[in-house]
Design an enzyme around this catalytic site. Structure first.
Site, mmCIF file in Angstrom:
data_model
loop_
_atom_site.group_PDB
_atom_site.id
_atom_site.type_symbol
_atom_site.label_atom_id
_atom_site.label_comp_id
_atom_site.label_asym_id
_atom_site.label_seq_id
_atom_site.Cartn_x
_atom_site.Cartn_y
_atom_site.Cartn_z
ATOM 1 N N CYS A 73 7.409 82.307 16.790
ATOM 2 C CA CYS A 73 7.757 82.158 18.210
ATOM 3 C C CYS A 73 8.502 80.838 18.363
ATOM 4 C CB CYS A 73 6.466 82.148 19.031
ATOM 5 S SG CYS A 73 6.691 81.843 20.788
ATOM 6 N N ASN A 74 9.742 80.910 18.851
ATOM 7 C CA ASN A 74 10.541 79.697 19.043
ATOM 8 C C ASN A 74 9.885 78.765 20.063
ATOM 9 O OD1 ASN A 74 13.586 80.251 17.846
ATOM 10 N ND2 ASN A 74 12.524 82.117 18.408
ATOM 11 N N CYS A 183 14.864 83.564 20.486
ATOM 12 C CA CYS A 183 13.531 84.061 20.846
ATOM 13 C C CYS A 183 13.265 85.272 19.962
ATOM 14 C CB CYS A 183 13.509 84.454 22.323
ATOM 15 S SG CYS A 183 12.037 85.355 22.829
ATOM 16 N N THR A 184 12.064 85.333 19.388
ATOM 17 C CA THR A 184 11.818 86.408 18.414
ATOM 18 C C THR A 184 11.689 87.793 19.056
ATOM 19 O OG1 THR A 184 9.455 85.874 18.466
ATOM 20 C CG2 THR A 184 10.770 84.870 16.720
HETATM 21 N N1 DGL Z 1 8.828 85.309 21.073
HETATM 22 C C1 DGL Z 1 8.805 84.119 21.886
HETATM 23 C C2 DGL Z 1 9.887 83.152 21.380
HETATM 24 O O1 DGL Z 1 10.367 83.275 20.266
HETATM 25 C C3 DGL Z 1 8.850 84.541 23.305
HETATM 26 C C4 DGL Z 1 8.568 83.457 24.243
HETATM 27 C C5 DGL Z 1 7.819 83.824 25.466
HETATM 28 O O2 DGL Z 1 6.695 84.335 25.344
HETATM 29 O O3 DGL Z 1 8.321 83.515 26.536
HETATM 30 O O4 DGL Z 1 10.269 82.216 22.059
#
Ligand code: DGL
Length: 262
Positions: A73-74, A183-184
């Site tokens: 998660c970024n 974002c993943t």
């Molecule tokens: N998958 C998360 C990322 O890479 C999503 C972030 C979120 O939950 O807003 O940032």
């Protein structure tokens, strides 16, 4: 420790895009994935909240006996990785928007970055961006609402197309030739993005690079599983199990999906 699983977590189902790359590059490793969908999205939360949630997930993965943690998660990486690395004595891998390859490859000297507010406003992201984009114009757009729609299973919808279009149009006006998915969750939007973008724009995500980095760190720490037995993969969610099952149904790697309270 070598026989223990790789632990991976994300704010929701998006991190499965990273799990997919890790499980295909490291087929003899067991993995445990946590989709923290109950608390998604992280992107709108404060840094303190993101740290608290990241610690909660890491503790759970450690309790499940993981030998290494991948923060898929970024938003969690850019806000919490420093705290995690100083608190835990095992290798912790993080993911950040792939600005560097985009900055190196761009010909128009204009790149677009789509990410959450939490990522784009983080110190770590700003530092990395400043480092690699000296002579490049970076068009940053917050993907408000995208993670929410993906977490509701509304990927292939008109609503998603319209929202994405509104975020990408200003980048196209500026003549970007690379779009970084920061974002993943967003790699699930690639088919729609391809309809919006021309062939001139290359989409970059960090999935494969993180899988390679995970392999390198396992080797460096003598943590690679020595057994040549296909790995077992358990993916837990504290949200909607059918959503996670659905998104994984297109990935041809045997796995088990379960619910868990964390
Ligand atoms: N998958 C998360 C990322 O890479 C999503 C972030 C979120 O939950 O807003 O940032």
């Amino acid at each position: 420790m070598q026989n223990q699983p790789i632990g991976i977590f994300d704010s929701g189902i998006g991190g499965t895009t990273i799990w997919k790359e890790i499980s295909s590059l490291l087929p003899y490793e067991d993995t445990i994935f946590l989709a923290d969908s109950k608390y998604a999205p992280y992107g709108k939360r404060s840094k303190e909240d993101i740290i608290t949630l990241s610690v909660k997930n890491t503790e759970k993965l450690l309790a499940l006996n993981c030998k290494i943690i991948v923060v898929a998660c970024n938003t969690a990486t850019t806000n919490a990785i420093k705290v995690l690395r100083s608190a835990y004595n095992i290798p912790i891998i993080g993911i950040e928007p792939a600005i560097k390859p985009a900055a190196i490859q761009t010909k128009t000297k204009k790149i677009g970055i789509l990410a959450t507010k939490g990522t784009l406003s983080s110190e770590l992201f700003i530092k990395t961006s400043d480092l690699y984009t000296q002579n490049i114009e970076v068009i940053e757009v917050i993907g408000t609402g995208l993670v929410e729609l993906i977490e509701k299973g509304k990927v292939d919808t008109d609503e998603m197309y319209m929202l994405l279009y509104s975020y990408i149009a200003p980048m196209l006006d500026k003549n970007i030739d690379h779009l970084v998915l920061g974002c993943t969750h967003y790699p699930y939007l690639t088919p729609i993005l391809k309809k919006i973008l021309s062939n001139q724009v290359t989409i970059i995500d960090s999935g494969k690079a993180i899988a390679r980095q995970t392999k390198t760190v396992l080797i460096e720490n003598n943590l690679l599983n020595p057994k040549f037995k296909i790995g077992q993969h358990i993916l837990y969610t504290n949200g909607n199990i059918n959503l996670l099952k659905d998104i994984l149904s297109k990935i041809p790697v045997a796995h088990i999906v379960k619910t868990l309270d964390f």
